[in-house]
Design a protein around this motif. Structure first.
Motif, PDB file in Angstrom:
ATOM      1  N   PRO A 211      75.519  73.556  34.386  1.00  0.00           N
ATOM      2  CA  PRO A 211      74.337  74.063  34.206  1.00  0.00           C
ATOM      3  C   PRO A 211      74.177  75.598  33.671  1.00  0.00           C
ATOM      4  O   PRO A 211      73.458  75.750  32.872  1.00  0.00           O
ATOM      5  CB  PRO A 211      73.553  74.066  35.581  1.00  0.00           C
ATOM      6  CG  PRO A 211      74.456  72.953  36.124  1.00  0.00           C
ATOM      7  CD  PRO A 211      75.973  73.061  35.726  1.00  0.00           C
ATOM      8  N   ALA A 212      74.810  76.335  34.242  1.00  0.00           N
ATOM      9  CA  ALA A 212      74.904  77.682  33.750  1.00  0.00           C
ATOM     10  C   ALA A 212      75.452  77.971  32.374  1.00  0.00           C
ATOM     11  O   ALA A 212      74.709  78.687  31.415  1.00  0.00           O
ATOM     12  CB  ALA A 212      75.766  78.688  34.743  1.00  0.00           C
ATOM     13  N   ALA A 213      76.260  76.960  31.888  1.00  0.00           N
ATOM     14  CA  ALA A 213      76.836  77.167  30.511  1.00  0.00           C
ATOM     15  C   ALA A 213      75.728  76.597  29.479  1.00  0.00           C
ATOM     16  O   ALA A 213      75.687  77.129  28.271  1.00  0.00           O
ATOM     17  CB  ALA A 213      78.209  76.470  30.442  1.00  0.00           C
ATOM     18  N   LEU A 214      75.039  75.713  29.940  1.00  0.00           N
ATOM     19  CA  LEU A 214      73.906  75.214  29.123  1.00  0.00           C
ATOM     20  C   LEU A 214      72.765  76.098  29.135  1.00  0.00           C
ATOM     21  O   LEU A 214      72.139  76.190  27.963  1.00  0.00           O
ATOM     22  CB  LEU A 214      73.672  73.948  29.713  1.00  0.00           C
ATOM     23  CG  LEU A 214      74.110  72.560  29.697  1.00  0.00           C
ATOM     24  CD1 LEU A 214      73.921  71.402  30.445  1.00  0.00           C
ATOM     25  CD2 LEU A 214      74.629  72.235  28.445  1.00  0.00           C
ATOM     26  N   LEU A 215      72.649  76.925  29.943  1.00  0.00           N
ATOM     27  CA  LEU A 215      71.496  77.903  30.017  1.00  0.00           C
ATOM     28  C   LEU A 215      71.998  79.027  29.042  1.00  0.00           C
ATOM     29  O   LEU A 215      70.713  79.398  28.322  1.00  0.00           O
ATOM     30  CB  LEU A 215      71.225  78.304  31.655  1.00  0.00           C
ATOM     31  CG  LEU A 215      70.223  79.701  31.832  1.00  0.00           C
ATOM     32  CD1 LEU A 215      68.775  79.260  31.229  1.00  0.00           C
ATOM     33  CD2 LEU A 215      70.353  80.178  33.024  1.00  0.00           C
ATOM     34  N   ALA A 216      72.865  79.212  29.048  1.00  0.00           N
ATOM     35  CA  ALA A 216      73.394  80.330  28.336  1.00  0.00           C
ATOM     36  C   ALA A 216      73.386  80.215  26.558  1.00  0.00           C
ATOM     37  O   ALA A 216      72.968  80.955  25.916  1.00  0.00           O
ATOM     38  CB  ALA A 216      74.911  80.719  28.371  1.00  0.00           C
ATOM     39  N   ARG A 217      73.477  78.830  26.297  1.00  0.00           N
ATOM     40  CA  ARG A 217      73.158  78.499  24.970  1.00  0.00           C
ATOM     41  C   ARG A 217      71.630  78.286  24.445  1.00  0.00           C
ATOM     42  O   ARG A 217      71.387  78.120  23.288  1.00  0.00           O
ATOM     43  CB  ARG A 217      73.894  77.361  24.484  1.00  0.00           C
ATOM     44  CG  ARG A 217      73.541  76.013  25.224  1.00  0.00           C
ATOM     45  CD  ARG A 217      74.432  74.788  24.582  1.00  0.00           C
ATOM     46  NE  ARG A 217      73.808  73.508  25.263  1.00  0.00           N
ATOM     47  CZ  ARG A 217      73.994  72.629  24.602  1.00  0.00           C
ATOM     48  NH1 ARG A 217      74.731  72.320  23.504  1.00  0.00           N
ATOM     49  NH2 ARG A 217      73.322  71.164  25.084  1.00  0.00           N
TER      50      ARG A 217
END
Length: 594
Positions: A31-37
């Protein structure tokens, strides 16, 4: 139209790309990686749960295209997704989203494909209101269970869990991963026009236990349950769809009465909580509805109750949230209050742009949006949606409406049917002593695709039990002519069964019951919605409460009338006297048996 197997294959590459860092790290980091992009526009889209007309994501009927153009400025669900990137879609029967289970699964897959094909595309969290009882968006052949107050009358925690688990499995098979159920409101006001039998009852501890169990059943099925309507909609005589309810409870009363089911839901790991468009001055004296109240949603729900899951608004087109502010301000104020998901705004474009502009102008920070988007992505991850967004091509036939599920609904209904009055005793009736039955009365419109009007379903069930039962629908507001016709028909019967729905002191339904009783034929009333009807039916010799008019509940009532099963339900709410509402006619827990 591609098959669901083709859809699954088409999305496989995109789905694999979502597994940022590999499967071993997916749960913690994805989830955090998806948010970052994500772009700002992507984040704004994730906050919205939108409605859309049509049975197909790309090829709806022309009438649905016209409705979408008028309301949303797009033709199809696919176009809606391309323009607004919504994090969720809500299904409605009136929007033609829920024709049948196979169609629903295909629509779900079409929505996921349309979203995943977008740049930085993410799976959509598809939701609906499948409370069972009087609120169902998906009908037969899906399993339709008794509603909350019926389950409250049965009092079985196992039944509540079973309902959530089976209903959740069927929803998931159709691609619906978030259900706006269970209702956590404690219905202590008999005049409540919007909650009533949607609540488990009037005892906050009993309601709390049943809410937690049903939510646990949904969680076991991999579907997000939603406790609603925070901070509690059970003590109002105003419908928040059409007005602005005010709850006058003190903070102490709220803690004791309204808070208990939400505390239990949170302790059980509830995935989402829905706000109520209502005013509670003791919790926030500003005059703002709870949906827009920072003291209520952040101060009480987040900080006092310790909830850090997803908060979703009730539908933003309802009058209760539009009384004080315009549609452009409501979504921004809801986010400032602590909301994560903005459900069904009346003008999606206006609301979407208002949130975007609030961030660009500095009223909302992007960091504030990140908090809510991360909660939403974590929920999608927890539901397995980020890894497996599509339906199982074989699950619909294997899971939805399977015989074991339908049998469980029938068993639960038998444990919930409540016998309130039985003078004589009149019940049970026997085909040998009362072979000819007339079934008359109210036929409320079914919200769930049952097999027919309640009088017809009940007559068919009684006929199957050895009686010769004839149905005559007289409606909820019978005319003098209709009542006279029913009285004439009663002369040819050995006993009369009359269905009632929301009877009042001046209701023609009461006149009908009195006139039928005056014929000398024994009359059995079946209250197919509110058990409070019994207070206005003093002339009948027997009265049952079913709390809804699903096929399962009506067939269970027929078996109780015939004596093939014994009534076991107990009132989950007290019933006040019609002539003196300050006094109880039947207390909480009342229920007769044979």
């Amino acid at each position: 139209m591609p098959s669901r197997r083709t859809v699954l294959a088409a999305g496989a590459g995109v789905t694999a790309a979502l597994a940022v860092g590999g499967a071993a790290r997916a749960d913690e980091h994805r989830p955090a990686a998806l948010l970052a992009r994500m772009t700002l526009e992507d984040k704004v889209g994730q906050l919205f749960v939108a409605r859309v007309h049509g049975h197909s994501a790309t090829e709806p009927d022309q009438a649905d295209i016209d409705a979408n153009l008028k309301e949303l400025g797009v033709r199809t669900a696919a176009e809606l997704i391309a323009r607004y990137r919504p994090g969720g879609i809500i299904y409605f029967a009136w929007a033609h989203n829920t024709r049948d289970p196979r169609q629903i699964a295909d629509l779900s897959d079409g929505i996921q494909r349309a979203s995943l094909q977008q740049p930085r595309g993410l799976p959509v969290l598809i939701s609906t209101d499948q409370e069972h009882g009087i609120v169902c968006r998906i009908g037969r052949p899906a399993t339709l269970f008794p509603g909350a107050m019926a389950v409250g009358a049965g009092g079985s925690l196992r039944d509540a869990h079973t309902l959530g688990r089976i209903a959740g499995r069927e929803l998931r098979a159709m691609g619906v991963r978030q259900n706006y159920s269970p209702v956590a409101d404690v219905n202590v006001n008999p005049a409540n026009p919007v909650i009533g039998v949607r609540s488990f009852g009037a005892d906050p501890e009993a309601v709390a236990a049943l809410v937690a169990e049903e939510a646990g059943g949904y969680r076991a099925a991999g579907v997000a349950a939603t406790a609603k309507h925070f901070p509690g909609h059970g003590d109002t005589a105003v419908d928040s769809h059409t007005g602005f309810p005010v709850i006058t409870h003190s903070r102490e009363v709220w803690e004791r009465l309204d808070a208990a089911p939400f505390r239990a839901a949170i302790a059980a790991g509830i995935d989402s909580i829905m706000t109520g468009h209502l005013l509670v001055p003791s919790l926030d004296p500003s005059g703002d509805p709870a949906t827009l109240s920072h003291p209520v949603l952040t101060g009480i729900l987040r900080e006092h109750l310790g909830y850090d899951g997803v908060v979703v608004t009730d539908a933003l087109g309802m009058a209760g949230v539009r009384t004080k502010y315009g549609d452009e301000r409501v979504p921004v104020l809801a986010l400032k209050a602590g909301v994560d998901q903005l459900l069904d705004p009346p003008d999606l474009g206006l609301a979407w742009n208002a949130v975007l502009r609030a961030v660009q102008d500095g009223e909302l920070t992007e960091e504030r949006l990140d908090v809510s988007v991360l909660r939403i992505l974590r929920l999608k991850e927890r539901l397995g949606l980020l890894a497996e967004p599509y339906t199982d091509p074989d699950a619909v036939d294997r899971v939805v409406g399977r015989p074991e599920h339908l049998a469980e609904a029938e068993r639960i209904a038998e444990r919930t049917t409540t016998l309130l009055v039985n003078e004589g005793p009149l019940l049970p009736l026997s085909p040998s002593t009362h072979p000819r039955l007339l079934v008359v009365g109210a036929d409320p419109v079914s919200p769930s695709g049952t097999t027919g009007p309640p009088t017809g379903v009940l007559a068919a069930a009684l006929t199957a039990l050895g009686f010769t039962a004839t149905a005559l629908s007289t409606g909820t507001d019978p005319s003098a002519e209709t009542i006279a016709r029913a009285v004439t028909a009663a002369g040819e019967a050995d006993a009369v069964v009359t269905t009632t729905c929301n009877v009042t002191a001046a209701s023609p339904q009461r006149t009908l019951a009195d006139r039928l009783t005056a014929t000398g034929r024994p009359v059995v009333a079946v209250a197919v919605r509110n058990p409070y009807d019994v207070a206005h039916l003093p002339s009948v010799r027997a009265c049952l409460a079913t709390y809804s008019w699903s096929d399962a509940e009506l067939r269970a009532a027929a078996r109780v009338i015939a004596g093939t099963v014994r009534p076991r339900g107990r009132l989950p709410v007290p019933v006040q006297r019609a002539d003196d509402p300050a006094r109880e006619l039947y207390p909480l827990g009342h229920g007769l048996t044979y």
